[in-house]
Write an enzyme that holds these catalytic residues in place. Structure first.
Site, PDB file in Angstrom:
ATOM      1  N   HIS A   1       0.812  -1.219   0.000  1.00  0.00           N
ATOM      2  CA  HIS A   1       0.000   0.000   0.000  1.00  0.00           C
ATOM      3  C   HIS A   1       0.843   1.266   0.000  1.00  0.00           C
ATOM      4  CE1 HIS A   1      -2.010  -3.272   2.301  1.00  0.00           C
ATOM      5  NE2 HIS A   1      -3.031  -2.990   1.508  1.00  0.00           N
TER       6      HIS A   1
ATOM      7  N   ASP B   1      34.166 -32.743  14.605  1.00  0.00           N
ATOM      8  CA  ASP B   1      34.260 -34.051  13.960  1.00  0.00           C
ATOM      9  C   ASP B   1      35.434 -34.132  12.980  1.00  0.00           C
ATOM     10  OD1 ASP B   1      33.875 -36.460  12.634  1.00  0.00           O
ATOM     11  OD2 ASP B   1      31.699 -36.324  12.748  1.00  0.00           O
TER      12      ASP B   1
ATOM     13  N   HIS C   1      35.687 -37.636  10.546  1.00  0.00           N
ATOM     14  CA  HIS C   1      35.149 -37.967   9.215  1.00  0.00           C
ATOM     15  C   HIS C   1      36.086 -37.549   8.082  1.00  0.00           C
ATOM     16  CE1 HIS C   1      34.043 -33.704   8.964  1.00  0.00           C
ATOM     17  NE2 HIS C   1      33.739 -33.880   7.693  1.00  0.00           N
TER      18      HIS C   1
ATOM     19  N   HIS D   1      35.951 -37.639   3.286  1.00  0.00           N
ATOM     20  CA  HIS D   1      36.589 -36.771   2.289  1.00  0.00           C
ATOM     21  C   HIS D   1      37.799 -37.430   1.638  1.00  0.00           C
ATOM     22  CE1 HIS D   1      33.944 -33.584   3.493  1.00  0.00           C
ATOM     23  NE2 HIS D   1      34.452 -33.501   4.711  1.00  0.00           N
TER      24      HIS D   1
ATOM     25  N   ASP E   1      29.900 -33.818   2.636  1.00  0.00           N
ATOM     26  CA  ASP E   1      29.237 -33.516   3.907  1.00  0.00           C
ATOM     27  C   ASP E   1      27.724 -33.463   3.741  1.00  0.00           C
ATOM     28  OD1 ASP E   1      31.558 -33.310   5.448  1.00  0.00           O
ATOM     29  OD2 ASP E   1      31.868 -31.223   4.868  1.00  0.00           O
TER      30      ASP E   1
HETATM   31  S1  FES Z   1       1.816  -0.766   3.193  1.00  0.00           S
HETATM   32 FE1  FES Z   1       0.267  -2.186   3.631  1.00  0.00          FE
HETATM   33  S2  FES Z   1       1.336  -4.027   4.065  1.00  0.00           S
HETATM   34 FE2  FES Z   1       2.893  -2.562   3.758  1.00  0.00          FE
HETATM   35 FE   LIG Z   2      33.490 -32.422   6.178  1.00  0.00          FE
END
Ligand code: FES
Ligand SMILES: [Fe+2]
Length: 451
Positions: free
Chosen positions: A103, A205, A208, A213, A364
């Site tokens: 608005h 960890d 792993h 890897h 991962d």
């Molecule tokens: S102006 Fe109405 S929701 Fe932002």
């Molecule tokens: Fe990793």
């Protein structure tokens, strides 16, 4: 009613899998972890000028971080106060005001409602615009370039929240004049995993790495990285430390001063730069941090959801999107003082290893998604997972804050991560959350650089 204390057994080094799948647990996390802790918002260098803004998340709340005219930083919920529309759709930019699409209400960079269309004709000039400013994040503070926000007025200051972890953070944030910088834009990927799993994967960890890897390590020809071997055939624990017991924050650290760059092909230029600058770092931070930590591969975790790795040079935030999903934001990171050519090499290498299609990141992502999926079933939810490696093998190291276990292959840091998680989940407010900086250095070397 969920027994949150019962989901973690520190002594038993186990976690109930329900904590990765249960929507009720997740709701409590949004309130007691993401609604309570200090969360990373932005690096100061990303919004240098008044009007610069950056959009991020605190938990699931969309937040707009804006540099003010007086150069201070404010953060607002990114929602129009009229009917709730998303106010800003851009990820970042510079704006004098934010006008709502719906608005047309417009808000200044300071969050004040400055324009209401048809104010005279339709509102009969009776609207009190001062009541409808954007809602501010209660606390915003920064530590050496890293800006954090907190929804809880009762939280300790950011400095106290970080506690003795600041002593380690300075290894990256304050090693050289100019401090730190994030490179490029955030790389954003969605992963079907619970947010805690990537955090624990990185915070503690090391186990792993040589296994999950192995293929990636072969591809980048890092067959022997600080004691790891491809396929987890053996490990040398002497070269690193698992450091926790610091208000939920933690560090995995190799200690050789160079291995941060061991995943870089042809790293001679970077090694020369490190050695040329090391005397300055030693002067600023002392021998222990200058020789042992700076240049080493370091995994930093700031509880709950921020992690960064000097060396591999990625900087990452995990935004939760439900019990089984995250949006992972990754930047490359560098020291401001680095030459442009090295910064570019860092960016390239970060994309190769931990970018959205990176060699390591895919390993991962697959494992973490599967751990989450396998905790969702009615029966599997009632099962436990274990973090009992090296339990009982930690203690004090002279000159270093924290409770410390030898080696980076250990589940020491994960146990502390879940202990902290449980402390928050079970506490009604901050007064019930314990603060601990085990083996504090306040009295000895002090936090001279922790400002
Ligand atoms: S102006 Fe109405 S929701 Fe932002
Ligand atoms: Fe990793």
């Amino acid at each position: 009613m969920t027994d949150y204390a019962g989901l973690v057994s520190a002594a038993g080094a186990m976690q109930r899998r329900q904590m990765y799948a249960d929507p009720a647990v997740y709701e409590q996390e949004l309130e007691r972890i993401f609604g309570r802790c200090w969360l990373f918002l932005v690096h100061e260098s990303q919004i240098p000028q008044p009007g610069d803004f950056f959009r991020t998340f605190m938990g699931e709340d969309d937040v707009l971080v804006v540099r003010q005219k007086d150069r201070s930083i404010k953060a607002f919920l990114n929602t129009c106060t009229h009917r709730g529309n998303r106010l800003c759709r851009a990820d970042r930019g510079n704006a004098k005001a934010f006008a709502c699409n719906y608005h047309g209400w417009a808000f200044g960079a300071d969050g004040a409602l400055v324009n209401v269309p048809l104010e005279k004709d339709a509102y009969f000039s009776e609207i009190d615009k001062s009541r409808f400013g954007l809602v501010e994040v209660e606390q915003v503070a920064s530590y050496k370039g890293l800006v954090f926000g907190c929804f809880d007025r009762g939280a300790p200051s950011l400095a106290d929240y970080l506690g003795d972890m600041k002593w380690y953070l300075d290894v990256w944030l304050d090693a050289l004049p100019g401090g730190s910088v994030l490179l490029g834009e955030a790389q954003k990927v969605e992963i079907p995993t619970n947010w805690k799993l990537p955090v624990e994967n990185v915070c503690g960890d090391g186990y792993h790495l040589g296994w999950a890897h192995a293929g990636a390590m072969k591809a980048v020809q890092s067959m022997d990285f600080s004691g790891f071997t491809v396929g987890n055939a053996s490990v040398d624990l002497e070269g690193g430390l698992s450091i926790a017991g610091l208000n939920g924050h933690s560090l995995l650290a190799t200690l050789d001063g160079v291995s941060g760059y061991s995943f870089y092909p042809d790293n001679g230029d970077i090694m020369r730069w490190l050695e040329a600058n090391r005397p300055t770092v030693i002067e600023r931070l002392g021998r222990v941090r200058g020789e042992k930590f700076w240049g080493s591969q370091l995994n930093f975790t700031i509880f709950p959801n921020l992690q960064f790795l000097p060396g591999l040079n990625w900087f990452r935030v995990y935004h939760p999107k439900g019990p089984g999903r995250i949006e992972q934001w990754t930047w490359a990171m560098a020291e401001q003082a680095m030459p442009e050519a090295i910064k570019q090499r860092i960016l390239d290498n970060q994309l190769l290893t931990f970018g959205p299609a990176g060699l390591f990141d895919n390993d991962d992502g697959d494992n973490l998604a599967a751990c989450t999926e396998q905790s969702r079933g009615w029966r599997t939810r009632q099962m436990d997972v274990y973090t009992n490696m090296a339990q009982g093998h930690s203690g004090r190291r002279p000159g270093l804050p924290g409770d410390i276990a030898v080696g980076v292959v250990s589940e020491h840091n994960q146990r502390y991560f879940y202990r902290r998680w449980q402390e928050h989940m079970a506490a009604a407010d901050w007064r019930a959350v314990p603060q601990y900086n085990l083996n504090s250095l306040h009295a000895a070397e002090g936090l001279a650089h922790a400002g």
